[in-house]
Design an enzyme around this catalytic site. Structure first.
Site, short mmCIF file in Angstrom:
data_model
loop_
_atom_site.label_atom_id
_atom_site.label_comp_id
_atom_site.label_asym_id
_atom_site.label_seq_id
_atom_site.Cartn_x
_atom_site.Cartn_y
_atom_site.Cartn_z
N ARG A 58 115.17 24.66 -62.60
CA ARG A 58 116.09 23.63 -62.13
C ARG A 58 117.07 23.23 -63.24
O ARG A 58 116.89 23.55 -64.40
CB ARG A 58 115.30 22.40 -61.66
CG ARG A 58 114.52 22.62 -60.39
CD ARG A 58 113.60 21.44 -60.07
NE ARG A 58 112.47 21.36 -61.00
CZ ARG A 58 111.52 20.43 -60.94
NH1 ARG A 58 111.60 19.47 -60.02
NH2 ARG A 58 110.53 20.44 -61.80
N LYS A 73 112.91 18.00 -66.40
CA LYS A 73 111.56 17.80 -66.92
C LYS A 73 111.60 17.00 -68.22
O LYS A 73 112.63 16.86 -68.87
CB LYS A 73 110.87 19.13 -67.15
CG LYS A 73 110.57 19.90 -65.87
CD LYS A 73 109.72 19.09 -64.90
CE LYS A 73 108.32 18.83 -65.41
NZ LYS A 73 107.51 18.02 -64.47
N TYR A 78 112.69 13.04 -65.59
CA TYR A 78 111.27 12.80 -65.36
C TYR A 78 110.58 12.75 -66.73
O TYR A 78 110.86 13.57 -67.60
CB TYR A 78 110.65 13.92 -64.53
CG TYR A 78 111.05 13.93 -63.08
CD1 TYR A 78 110.71 12.89 -62.22
CD2 TYR A 78 111.78 15.00 -62.55
CE1 TYR A 78 111.08 12.91 -60.89
CE2 TYR A 78 112.15 15.03 -61.21
CZ TYR A 78 111.80 13.97 -60.38
OH TYR A 78 112.17 13.99 -59.07
N HIS A 110 106.83 11.21 -66.99
CA HIS A 110 105.38 11.30 -66.78
C HIS A 110 104.63 11.02 -68.08
O HIS A 110 103.85 11.86 -68.57
CB HIS A 110 105.00 12.67 -66.21
CG HIS A 110 105.64 12.98 -64.89
ND1 HIS A 110 105.29 12.31 -63.74
CD2 HIS A 110 106.62 13.85 -64.54
CE1 HIS A 110 106.02 12.78 -62.73
NE2 HIS A 110 106.84 13.71 -63.20
N GLU A 166 110.66 8.94 -62.21
CA GLU A 166 109.51 8.73 -61.33
C GLU A 166 109.10 7.27 -61.17
O GLU A 166 108.24 6.97 -60.33
CB GLU A 166 108.30 9.56 -61.82
CG GLU A 166 107.65 9.06 -63.09
CD GLU A 166 108.26 9.62 -64.35
OE1 GLU A 166 107.66 9.45 -65.43
OE2 GLU A 166 109.36 10.24 -64.27
N ASP A 195 93.20 8.61 -46.95
CA ASP A 195 93.99 7.59 -47.62
C ASP A 195 93.21 6.27 -47.56
O ASP A 195 92.33 6.10 -46.71
CB ASP A 195 95.37 7.43 -46.96
CG ASP A 195 96.38 6.80 -47.90
OD1 ASP A 195 97.17 7.54 -48.51
OD2 ASP A 195 96.40 5.55 -48.01
N ARG A 240 98.59 3.25 -43.01
CA ARG A 240 99.16 4.58 -43.23
C ARG A 240 98.44 5.63 -42.40
O ARG A 240 99.07 6.53 -41.82
CB ARG A 240 99.07 4.95 -44.71
CG ARG A 240 99.74 6.28 -45.06
CD ARG A 240 101.24 6.22 -44.83
NE ARG A 240 101.88 7.49 -45.08
CZ ARG A 240 103.18 7.71 -44.95
NH1 ARG A 240 103.98 6.71 -44.55
NH2 ARG A 240 103.72 8.90 -45.18
N LEU A 287 99.07 9.26 -55.99
CA LEU A 287 99.98 8.79 -57.02
C LEU A 287 99.81 7.30 -57.24
O LEU A 287 99.81 6.52 -56.28
CB LEU A 287 101.44 9.07 -56.62
CG LEU A 287 102.51 8.45 -57.53
CD1 LEU A 287 102.54 9.17 -58.87
CD2 LEU A 287 103.87 8.50 -56.87
N VAL A 341 98.51 18.47 -56.97
CA VAL A 341 99.93 18.12 -57.03
C VAL A 341 100.14 16.93 -57.97
O VAL A 341 101.26 16.66 -58.39
CB VAL A 341 100.49 17.81 -55.63
CG1 VAL A 341 102.00 17.63 -55.66
CG2 VAL A 341 100.14 18.94 -54.66
N ALA A 342 99.07 16.24 -58.35
CA ALA A 342 99.16 15.10 -59.25
C ALA A 342 99.03 15.49 -60.71
O ALA A 342 98.87 14.63 -61.58
CB ALA A 342 98.07 14.07 -58.90
N ASP A 401 101.11 16.36 -62.95
CA ASP A 401 102.09 15.75 -63.85
C ASP A 401 101.59 14.43 -64.42
O ASP A 401 101.99 14.02 -65.51
CB ASP A 401 103.41 15.50 -63.13
CG ASP A 401 104.31 16.73 -63.12
OD1 ASP A 401 104.25 17.50 -64.09
OD2 ASP A 401 105.07 16.91 -62.16
#
Length: 372
Positions: free
Chosen positions: A15, A75, A94, A96, A118, A198, A203, A240, A267-268, A270
């Site tokens: 990217r 990044k 980002y 993190h 983020e 969740d 939700r 998250l 996916v978490a 980061d």
């Protein structure tokens, strides 16, 4: 303002922080843009595309960092890049920081004013600069998980959608936010048997309505998680806590109760990962096995679809970029409490309390900094 966009140097990160379209908007506002040569190639943008709209092409990253007042990236800055940051400069990317004490220390020592994508918020309490990448990562998660499930890659050899007479794969998605919803949508579309977990009952009700019974919802207690993973072919970690380290939801001991060859997609990662056995991997070497369970923990998943991701990210960062360039960081965050929430460091001060908690160091809020 002099806006600089270096080429991303994190492994397999394709990217770019600034598209030619967004550079055009900045130039029309009277700002100058300096782009490192080759920065846009991974996303399909050539140096000539940037020159054509009035941007200057720099021969190397050092030139970009030394000449720019505002650095825009994708990044978090790598160690070599952090050495080029300086006090009085704005870094917009980002970060993190919560699981990355080394980066936090370097940013504080540099004195740079850093603003993390983020943790920028919106009036609905969402994270608008994280959301499009979360959407991309969520949609990718079942795809990469199904690849990891193939026997040749160490998985169980299970087809996500099954075939007539053979049940589909069981997919558990932990977290029903942007990532989890996107992951569930694709997994359901691929024909999997999907359960979304969740801790927000509203939700879960929303997801039940939206998916019209095509998936199962489950309150995310520790006991329910332990039960569901015993029959899961794939578990997608999509939890998250803004700015903070991700909670560990599956322990090392629990891997023994999972089916051999099952897959964890974190996916978490980061934010430190939500599985105890997670560690960062790359697109070049994306998976590893622990106790018979395949782990996919690529930290920059959206980089795999760089053009889509770059354009989506550019759409949401542009208004904030222009505000920072037009007004300077102090006035921009004074006027906009949502951009203010992204302020992470300034002149050696940490302005992100969740990062302070995660790393055990002193932090103040952005409001305290402005009012100090």
């Amino acid at each position: 303002m002099k806006i600089g966009c270096p080429k991303e140097i994190k492994a397999q990160e394709y990217r770019v922080g600034l598209t030619p379209a967004n550079a055009t908007e900045a130039i029309l506002r009277g700002h100058s843009v300096l782009v490192e040569t080759g920065a846009g190639e991974g996303s399909g943008f050539t140096d000539e595309d940037y020159r054509a709209i009035g941007a200057e092409i720099a021969p190397d990253a050092g030139t970009v960092f030394s000449k720019s007042e505002l650095i825009i990236k994708v990044k978090e800055p790598q160690a070599a890049e952090r050495r080029m940051l300086r006090e009085g400069q704005i870094l917009f990317t980002y970060l993190h920081l919560a699981p990355d004490a080394e980066q936090t220390r370097d940013l504080l020592e540099s004195g740079v004013t850093s603003i993390a994508y983020e943790t920028v918020t919106d009036m609905r309490g969402g994270l608008p600069l994280l959301a499009p990448m979360s959407e991309v990562a969520g949609r990718l998660a079942p795809q990469v998980g199904s690849w990891a499930l193939q026997k040749a890659n160490g998985g169980r050899g299970v087809l996500l959608g099954g075939v007539p007479g053979v049940r589909p794969a069981n997919v558990v998605v932990i977290g029903g936010g942007v990532v989890g919803t996107a992951a569930a949508r694709v997994a359901v579309g691929m024909g999997a048997n999907v359960t979304v977990m969740d801790r927000s009952v509203p939700r879960l009700s929303y997801l039940d309505d939206v998916f019209m019974g095509k998936l199962t919802t489950q309150y995310a207690s520790a006991a329910a998680t332990a039960e569901l993973i015993t029959t899961a072919d794939m578990v997608i970690g999509a939890v998250l806590i803004p700015g903070a380290a991700a909670p560990k939801l599956v322990t090392r001991e629990q891997l023994s109760i999972m089916p051999q060859g099952s897959v964890l997609v974190d996916v978490a990662i980061d934010q430190g990962g939500c599985f105890e056995t997670s560690r960062v991997t790359t697109h070049q070497d994306p998976i590893y096995e622990v106790d018979g369970v395949v782990h996919y923990c690529v930290a920059n998943m959206p980089g795999a679809v760089a053009r889509t991701s770059t354009q989506a990210l550019g759409n949401v960062t542009l208004p904030f970029l222009l505000s920072l360039a037009d007004k300077g960081w102090r006035q921009a965050i004074t006027d906009d409490p949502h951009l203010r929430a992204g302020l992470s460091t300034h002149q050696g001060k940490l302005t992100s309390p969740p990062v302070g908690v995660a790393q055990g160091i002193e932090a103040m809020t952005p409001d305290q900094l402005l009012n100090g």
